[in-house]
Design a protein around this motif. Structure first.
Motif, mmCIF file in Angstrom:
data_model
loop_
_atom_site.group_PDB
_atom_site.id
_atom_site.type_symbol
_atom_site.label_atom_id
_atom_site.label_comp_id
_atom_site.label_asym_id
_atom_site.label_seq_id
_atom_site.Cartn_x
_atom_site.Cartn_y
_atom_site.Cartn_z
ATOM 1 N N UNK A 658 42.977 24.767 44.055
ATOM 2 C CA UNK A 658 42.862 24.530 42.607
ATOM 3 C C UNK A 658 41.447 24.138 42.230
ATOM 4 N N UNK A 662 38.989 26.026 39.725
ATOM 5 C CA UNK A 662 38.312 25.331 38.632
ATOM 6 C C UNK A 662 36.830 25.706 38.613
ATOM 7 N N UNK A 665 36.555 29.191 37.373
ATOM 8 C CA UNK A 665 36.775 29.233 35.929
ATOM 9 C C UNK A 665 35.529 28.757 35.191
ATOM 10 N N UNK A 669 33.126 30.821 32.688
ATOM 11 C CA UNK A 669 32.823 30.436 31.306
ATOM 12 C C UNK A 669 31.315 30.426 31.086
ATOM 13 N N UNK A 672 30.104 34.143 31.133
ATOM 14 C CA UNK A 672 30.492 34.978 30.007
ATOM 15 C C UNK A 672 30.113 34.400 28.634
ATOM 16 N N UNK B 652 36.481 39.090 30.142
ATOM 17 C CA UNK B 652 36.100 37.736 29.781
ATOM 18 C C UNK B 652 36.839 37.351 28.514
ATOM 19 N N UNK B 655 35.512 32.130 24.764
ATOM 20 C CA UNK B 655 35.254 30.811 25.353
ATOM 21 C C UNK B 655 36.353 29.807 25.040
ATOM 22 N N UNK B 658 39.149 30.201 27.398
ATOM 23 C CA UNK B 658 38.761 29.742 28.726
ATOM 24 C C UNK B 658 38.757 28.219 28.790
ATOM 25 N N UNK B 659 38.296 27.640 27.731
ATOM 26 C CA UNK B 659 38.272 26.178 27.708
ATOM 27 C C UNK B 659 39.688 25.627 27.813
ATOM 28 N N UNK B 662 40.937 25.909 31.199
ATOM 29 C CA UNK B 662 40.327 24.888 32.033
ATOM 30 C C UNK B 662 41.103 23.575 31.903
ATOM 31 N N UNK B 665 44.307 23.964 33.725
ATOM 32 C CA UNK B 665 44.080 23.907 35.173
ATOM 33 C C UNK B 665 43.865 22.479 35.629
ATOM 34 N N UNK B 666 43.058 21.794 34.890
ATOM 35 C CA UNK B 666 42.746 20.425 35.267
ATOM 36 C C UNK B 666 44.004 19.557 35.210
ATOM 37 N N UNK B 668 47.002 20.582 35.520
ATOM 38 C CA UNK B 668 47.885 20.982 36.609
ATOM 39 C C UNK B 668 47.484 20.298 37.901
#
Lengths: 674, 674
Positions: A658, A662, A665, A669, A672, B652, B655, B658-659, B662, B665-666, B668
């Motif tokens: 993970x 991260x 990811x 970001x 892109x 892509x 943004x 993607x944020x 993120x 993900x964090x 999780x």
């Protein structure tokens, strides 16, 4: 349920037997088989002495001037399950397997059967009988040509050969100077005499209006309207499958195991309705329900079952055209209709209409599946508690699930013999436990339950595979791939009128990907208190195209010989799909409501789409079955249901990966967004 | 290439015409069609006056005592492309469409054809001819029954009716008191007389050893070995498809457009080889190559093409059994062989053997695809520069790509008529531009190129669709879904001996998902300098099961009527797949090496698996074609290739998303790590 007999009618037995890739037969109590090469021959106690009956049969053959007589394994309606009084092949040979043809000449007697039954045949037949390990008509005819003299006659009961089977015998014998002779009196029956079990004679009953999709009058009008629209303008439809007559008149009985039918034919003409059945079985109420006292176009005249051939022959004398479904009409009917008066389709308009359930029939079938889920969930909860005690075996388990189903409203018994198979037994194609021969259920093994019920509102069929202990990684992988196959096919969107054959590989792809597969079909139609294997819906090449309102099972599996078997079977309704761009598209709506075993799911193999599908399915189960469990105070089962339908989350990868994700990811970001 | 004529032989024309869902015909110069209801009738200049030839034909019919005469659209070998001297239906009717049957009675004349050709027929036929907008034998026979008297005879050339077609006519006429009469002299030919174009007479040549997979002697031995193993022990194989004889002897010629064949039959017996062809076309070298001066079992006796029927009839007098492929053998051969001396299979052993390429044939076919890719890439590069100038049209484009192919080593012309279609023309099923009628290529439209070459080492067929400007979101979506279909089928792993029909839906799923589809088949076999549509390999229900060593096209598409058409076609070799668990599994190895149009790919629709596949394919193209371009100093093309095979990255997202990903993900990580 995936069995040798797909469809109510067993005309696909060979196809399925082959598809299973000749699985080993279930253990029938060891290899105590006959040995005809010793003197005297060795015969196990399970053998039946057929000398007397064979002698009597040969006397009958002599009377008819026959060199050979064919004894098929069917009845006159190609039923999937046949009554005891129709078990002619079993009685004359001693061999009770469900598939196999016997042929008797003046000197020899022989049986042809497939690999499932070779051991059983060697244990049950005496040395009067040769065993031929082949199937189909070709090897039988090849044998006949060497065994009977030129000019010889080969007799058969025309009500026990389908049109196709007759044609294949006829073609193979052409030019051989041997002749097929149709003899309407069955010679085995003459020999069997008073020992032959009686033909069932229970009352025939009408379904309550609440359980029918349309009145019989509406159905009759619908079929007549199809006759009018048909370009060959048939004047009559002949129904020879028992399910056709049962469906048309909303009548049921219990002549056949597992199928609520009665022996019958119907000749529906443009001006009359003639139902051929045992008259004494109709009560005055049913006679009145059928308008049987009048003779108009909406009055049902009851004629005796035995009269059907003569009556059709007489009707065919007129300026008429008789529409038949050729897949399941027997030669005995076919041969009395002049070819130019036949209108042939693979399936009759009744079969085609019955395949598409109207909205009331859909609602009925769905309701039966909710109650069926309650019975299965009760059983699964009970197993979870009792298997660890070591007191449950396959047979007692099967009895219990049958009992739970029997306690459900509108129950009318099981829809087929329950397959309750633990460990290696689940890898066998046609396994059902017996009181004497069964295996104990254990937390160390997988357990496969394939079972279904007959209810007044619907017929059910569901398979779940469970493990109460610690499954191996391979078991989990195989189970999950089977589950993915089930999901991929269930959620597929496909154009209206696509044939099942074209899409069934979606149920296999996840298995193929890893070099795994299963050897049976992927699904079959199912009826409203009719056949559990209802033709002509399904995923095989001879099934008709999918249409809105059809129900089919979806049942991928995986079988590891000698170790375990997995099958996940749901029944699904074909429904319209909403697509981004307009068009006529279909998909499936699953109506079986029992959760899969979470203990066997490897979540890491599932895509986000699979998880989303699964969680939506869980939600549906909660909505459909939860209230029913609560209403009936089945609180333990309700709790179990909630636990087993908790939404599944994507597998938690370990923290390291993970963290790396991260980083990726974040980098992405950064890259892109510049 | 997806066309009406799948396979070298056009016996599937109807199937495909239907599958296309009656697309509109190409614009043939407006709707200037005949009007037979005015007096005098209105006839456009494109109409052919057939009065004289019809009168002459009816005289011939009278001589033969015929009430009707059938004029099919085939030749004696069911070739996909037929020679001018075989265009009997076109000559007698004026109607030149590739599909359509004519029937002439003493009073009337009629043509039956499908919707593709209705307008064309109305522009080309005079008022002697009725146009019937139906296909198949049933409407023809229905018409015949009203037009000719009871007792009438319906004549036909037995070399122009396949066994199946003859059977369907015969069945439909049974009991009607009208008789089918086989007449070996073609009556149209008698009328056509000296105006009939001559039968081609170019030299027949042998392939150099470098371009053959086996010697003809090895092939003959292989077929004989199959005869010996066959349970019906045929004594001879009759080859009546031209590709069979061409393949067997490694001989080629140019009698047929696009197919390098010569008119021939072969009767390969256990002790002789009889090649029926025009003797004068064999040079002394070829006669020597064929050992034609001896008479042993490995000597080829040349007999005259016109003798085939008599010779087979004479051979069939002996104690022989003749093995034929029933799908493409004509009734004229079939009727002279007694039924009990026939050994029938759908395809001959030559067809079945030819379907599986040996390793040398595989290498040859692959090599031809590398050079073919060079020609197509040269054309695409040229288009990229020239289309914006507005000087390129569909026809000049087609000529150019044919020219580029012609410059490749071992070239022997195009393998079919190039489909070069811009904008809305690409949505038409059978569109090919002409010098007179074509559309300008433009940066505002999509352009579809479906073309292929004949090379001494292999036959090629590839379709690419491109857009040089700004495609719409829908065009990109449709293109990407077609691409996903191509990828999903190409990378599928499936069990050995799976039929193409069972897996072709993988090429459609991504389209179905959005309510899109295409109306043609998904692929066909292809030969080594043989047919571009080579039977019996492919994805239709009458194709044989997939096996290692077969080549097939994979060609999903999408067509938006009146707007654009997309097709992405590659040729792929069936290869063994490596699976996690051992088993006999297959997959495809794509051997077409031209990049897809990046301008039309919506990367956001692709899964990581699709991207991985695509990038691996790009890498393969670079490895296979890059060195070839460099070797030939095609540096501009090399640069183009590098650009168009840059690895694709996942889209892509913006943004913001993607944020949020993120954050998820964090979260999780936080949740799962506690």
């Amino acid at each position: 349920m995936a069995r040798a007999h797909w469809g109510c009618c067993p005309w696909l037995v060979l196809l399925c037997a082959c598809a299973w890739g000749h699985p080993k037969p279930a253990d029938l109590g060891g290899q105590d088989v006959r040995n005809c090469s010793t003197n005297p021959p060795y015969l196990p106690v399970t053998v039946v002495n057929t000398t007397v009956s064979l002698t009597a049969l040969r006397q009958q053959m002599q009377t008819q001037n026959l060199s050979a007589y064919i004894i098929p394994d069917t009845d006159a309606h190609m039923n999937e399950y046949i009554g005891q009084h129709d078990e002619r092949r079993a009685w004359i040979t001693g061999f009770t397997g469900s598939a196999g043809t016997a042929v008797v000449t003046m000197k020899k007697a022989a049986v042809w059967t497939d690999s499932r039954y070779w051991t059983q045949a060697e244990r049950q037949m005496d040395c009067n009988w040769e065993l031929h390990k082949e199937v189909g008509t070709t090897p039988i005819v090849t044998w006949l040509l060497t065994e009977i003299p030129a000019g010889g006659c080969v007799g058969f009961d025309p009500f026990l050969l389908s049109i196709d089977t007759w044609e294949s015998y006829n073609l193979a014998l052409q030019g051989s100077n041997r002749q097929l002779v149709s003899i309407t009196t069955n010679l085995v029956d003459l020999v069997w005499g008073s020992e032959r079990p009686p033909v069932p004679n229970q009352p025939i009953y009408a379904l309550q209006e609440a359980f029918t999709g349309s009145t019989w009058q509406e159905k009759v009008s619908g079929v007549r309207s199809q006759m009018q629209k048909h370009q060959k303008a048939p004047t009559a439809v002949l129904l020879s499958a028992l399910e056709e007559t049962a469906w048309l008149f909303n009548l049921r009985a219990s002549d056949i195991p597992y199928n609520p039918f009665f022996y019958s034919y119907t000749l529906l003409t443009d001006s009359s309705i003639r139902l051929f059945a045992n008259k004494s079985r109709f009560s005055s109420e049913i006679l009145s329900y059928l308008n049987s006292s009048c003779t108009g176009p909406m009055c049902v005249q009851i004629e005796d079952y035995s009269q059907v051939r003569d009556s059709i022959q007489a009707y065919a004398l007129g300026d008429v055209r008789i529409w038949i479904g050729t897949s399941y009409t027997m030669y005995g009917i076919y041969e009395v209709i002049p070819k130019e008066k036949l209108v042939t389709d693979t399936y009759s308009p009744v079969m085609m209409t019955k395949a598409v359930k109207n909205s009331k029939e859909q609602a009925l079938l769905k309701a039966s599946h909710v109650r069926d889920a309650v019975a299965v969930i009760r059983y699964l909860v009970w197993l979870e508690k009792n298997v660890p005690k070591g007191t449950v075996d396959e047979f007692s388990g099967a009895e219990l699930v049958d009992k739970f189903r029997g306690e459900e409203q509108f129950s009318s018994g099981p829809s087929f013999e329950t397959i309750s198979a633990s460990g290696l037994n689940a890898a066998l194609a046609h396994y059902s436990p017996t009181k004497e021969l069964n295996r104990k259920l254990s937390s160390d093994e997988m357990y496969l339950l394939d079972s279904g019920g007959q209810y007044w509102d619907g017929t059910t069929d569901i398979t779940r595979t469970v493990h109460w202990g610690t499954p191996s990684a391979f078991q989990k992988e195989a189970y999950t791939r089977v589950l993915i196959g089930n999901i991929d096919l269930s959620r597929l969107i496909f154009p209206a009128a696509t044939s099942g054959r074209m899409v069934e590989a979606f149920a296999r792809r996840a298995l193929w990907d890893a070099g795994l597969n299963y050897g049976h079909g992927t699904g079959h139609g199912i009826g409203n208190f009719l056949c559990v294997h209802e033709w002509p819906v399904g995923f095989q090449s001879n099934n008709i195209a999918m249409a809105k309102g059809m129900f089919t099972s979806i049942e991928p599996g995986y079988y590891k010989d000698g170790e375990f078997g997995i099958r996940l079977e749901d029944v699904a309704l074909v429904v319209e799909a909403k697509t981004k761009y307009p068009g006529s598209y279909l998909t499936f709506e699953v109506v079986s409501f029992v959760p899969y075993d979470r203990n066997l799911i490897d979540v890491s193999l599932l895509s986000p789409e699979h998880l989303q599908y699964l969680n939506r399915y869980y939600q549906t189960i909660r909505e459909k079955v939860g209230p029913e469990l609560q209403r009936r105070q089945l609180l333990e089962e309700f709790k179990w249901l909630q636990q087993h339908t908790e939404p599944l989350a994507a597998r938690a990868p370990d923290t390291a990966s993970w963290a790396s994700m991260l980083v990726v990811s974040t980098l992405a970001i950064l890259i892109w967004s510049v």
